[in-house]
Design a protein around this motif. Sequence first.
Motif, PDB file in Angstrom:
ATOM      1  N   ASN A 124      31.077  41.614  34.286  1.00 42.74           N
ATOM      2  CA  ASN A 124      31.082  40.187  34.672  1.00 42.74           C
ATOM      3  C   ASN A 124      30.266  39.306  33.711  1.00 42.74           C
ATOM      4  O   ASN A 124      29.788  38.240  34.095  1.00 42.74           O
ATOM      5  CB  ASN A 124      30.558  39.992  36.103  1.00 42.74           C
ATOM      6  CG  ASN A 124      31.422  40.703  37.131  1.00 42.74           C
ATOM      7  OD1 ASN A 124      32.635  40.788  36.977  1.00 42.74           O
ATOM      8  ND2 ASN A 124      30.791  41.218  38.179  1.00 42.74           N
ATOM      9  N   SER A 136      38.104  31.107  37.475  1.00 40.53           N
ATOM     10  CA  SER A 136      38.269  32.139  38.500  1.00 40.53           C
ATOM     11  C   SER A 136      37.847  33.509  37.975  1.00 40.53           C
ATOM     12  O   SER A 136      37.788  33.740  36.762  1.00 40.53           O
ATOM     13  CB  SER A 136      39.726  32.198  38.950  1.00 40.53           C
ATOM     14  OG  SER A 136      40.547  32.655  37.883  1.00 40.53           O
ATOM     15  N   GLN A 137      37.568  34.423  38.898  1.00 38.05           N
ATOM     16  CA  GLN A 137      37.221  35.793  38.502  1.00 38.05           C
ATOM     17  C   GLN A 137      38.391  36.462  37.780  1.00 38.05           C
ATOM     18  O   GLN A 137      38.192  37.248  36.851  1.00 38.05           O
ATOM     19  CB  GLN A 137      36.828  36.607  39.734  1.00 38.05           C
ATOM     20  CG  GLN A 137      35.475  36.229  40.305  1.00 38.05           C
ATOM     21  CD  GLN A 137      35.057  37.143  41.439  1.00 38.05           C
ATOM     22  OE1 GLN A 137      35.880  37.855  42.017  1.00 38.05           O
ATOM     23  NE2 GLN A 137      33.775  37.130  41.764  1.00 38.05           N
ATOM     24  N   LYS A 138      39.599  36.135  38.209  1.00 37.05           N
ATOM     25  CA  LYS A 138      40.789  36.698  37.572  1.00 37.05           C
ATOM     26  C   LYS A 138      40.850  36.270  36.106  1.00 37.05           C
ATOM     27  O   LYS A 138      41.136  37.087  35.215  1.00 37.05           O
ATOM     28  CB  LYS A 138      42.037  36.241  38.318  1.00 37.05           C
ATOM     29  CG  LYS A 138      43.347  36.811  37.765  1.00 37.05           C
ATOM     30  CD  LYS A 138      44.549  36.279  38.550  1.00 37.05           C
ATOM     31  CE  LYS A 138      45.861  36.818  37.954  1.00 37.05           C
ATOM     32  NZ  LYS A 138      47.047  36.247  38.651  1.00 37.05           N
ATOM     33  N   LEU A 139      40.568  34.982  35.843  1.00 39.33           N
ATOM     34  CA  LEU A 139      40.586  34.481  34.466  1.00 39.33           C
ATOM     35  C   LEU A 139      39.473  35.124  33.654  1.00 39.33           C
ATOM     36  O   LEU A 139      39.676  35.530  32.508  1.00 39.33           O
ATOM     37  CB  LEU A 139      40.457  32.960  34.461  1.00 39.33           C
ATOM     38  CG  LEU A 139      40.454  32.270  33.085  1.00 39.33           C
ATOM     39  CD1 LEU A 139      41.714  32.589  32.306  1.00 39.33           C
ATOM     40  CD2 LEU A 139      40.296  30.760  33.244  1.00 39.33           C
ATOM     41  N   LYS A 141      38.087  38.006  34.092  1.00 39.84           N
ATOM     42  CA  LYS A 141      38.433  39.408  33.849  1.00 39.84           C
ATOM     43  C   LYS A 141      39.419  39.532  32.685  1.00 39.84           C
ATOM     44  O   LYS A 141      39.292  40.414  31.834  1.00 39.84           O
ATOM     45  CB  LYS A 141      39.024  40.014  35.127  1.00 39.84           C
ATOM     46  CG  LYS A 141      39.295  41.499  35.043  1.00 39.84           C
ATOM     47  CD  LYS A 141      39.811  42.040  36.377  1.00 39.84           C
ATOM     48  CE  LYS A 141      40.117  43.537  36.275  1.00 39.84           C
ATOM     49  NZ  LYS A 141      40.642  44.072  37.567  1.00 39.84           N
ATOM     50  N   LYS A 142      40.400  38.618  32.637  1.00 46.91           N
ATOM     51  CA  LYS A 142      41.394  38.640  31.569  1.00 46.91           C
ATOM     52  C   LYS A 142      40.752  38.285  30.218  1.00 46.91           C
ATOM     53  O   LYS A 142      41.071  38.896  29.184  1.00 46.91           O
ATOM     54  CB  LYS A 142      42.526  37.663  31.891  1.00 46.91           C
ATOM     55  CG  LYS A 142      43.679  37.687  30.884  1.00 46.91           C
ATOM     56  CD  LYS A 142      44.393  39.023  30.882  1.00 46.91           C
ATOM     57  CE  LYS A 142      45.600  39.002  29.959  1.00 46.91           C
ATOM     58  NZ  LYS A 142      46.246  40.327  29.859  1.00 46.91           N
TER      59      LYS A 142
END
Length: 354
Positions: A124, A136-139, A141-142
């Motif tokens: 993270n 976002s966490q998704k972004l 992570k990517k």
Amino acid sequence: LQRETKGQFLIDHICNYYSLLEKDYFGIRYVDPEKQRHWLEPNKSIFKQMKSHPPYTMCFRVKFYPHEPLKIKEELTRYLLYLQIKRDIFHGRLLCSFSDAAYLGACIVQAELGDYDPDEHPENYISNFKIFPKQSQKLEKKIAEMHKNEFRGQSPAVAEFNLLLKAYSLETYGVDPHPCKDSTGMTTFLGFTAAGFVVFQGNKRIHLLKWCDVYKLKFEGKTFYVFGAQKEKKAVLSFHTSTPAACKHLWKCGVENQAFYKYAKSSQIKTMSSSKIFFKGSRFRYSGKVAKEVVEASSKIQREPPEVHRTSITQSRSSPSLNKQLIINMEPLQPLLPSPCEEEEVPLDEGESL
């Protein structure tokens, strides 16, 4: 500064300080006491333009986004453009898809953190930095995935250049959004790019009028008019701004962008009037090189490139919510509150696209 000192002196002083030769893409912006944005005019006295008491707060920034980043000659110029685009991304002005956002984010992380290192970059680690208005966490992570696997070995200069090439391909590259209402009362954002005059509603571009098809820009009071032709049919677009000062600023920006991107030589540029020839109105003439002249001058630069002093990435922990609140909750047509950081940016659609 002396009372007679003109804007060009300050522009030249800053460019000399940076050792910047490709300076025609840049300008100085300030906000007056009525919260209206302005570009510092090179041929007028600084004191007469500011309409306030010193000390003055001004911002050096990209005024004309290069139409072809590949033709920028020096790394220093590319770096300053990179800083501007990074700021545009943070303020939600550069709209893009999820995959493009991840790519842009990975470019920034690679440019400013270097190669991924598991000892230095814990899980993270992207969340420690503020790159987008909504992250976002998704972004994140990517971005981390791309940073680890696709960008290894890229120097800061290469990562920055890759960001420029991606940003250049997006519809809102170089758009400085001006909030208005169209003839139906719908909130729209107007902008000027290398391609021409653009209109956005929400995240969608609903008009692109190429500069070769725009033959007159005019304003009266709070109303801004664009006269053009599409498919051999004449068209008049009208938009309503919040104040007459905002309308005049919009008109001046339009005149300057049209002059910079449309003409082959600065000698072809004429003085523009805001109204019909027999009526008194504002008159303005763009002064400076046009895009083609700038590219030609860049190709002739022959010197040892100056050293580029890069700044480190901004951590979000120092100000976890202030900037986000300024962006997300800003009312587009309200007077914009400046700060020493020039926090007067207007996101095209309050950052929702990301």
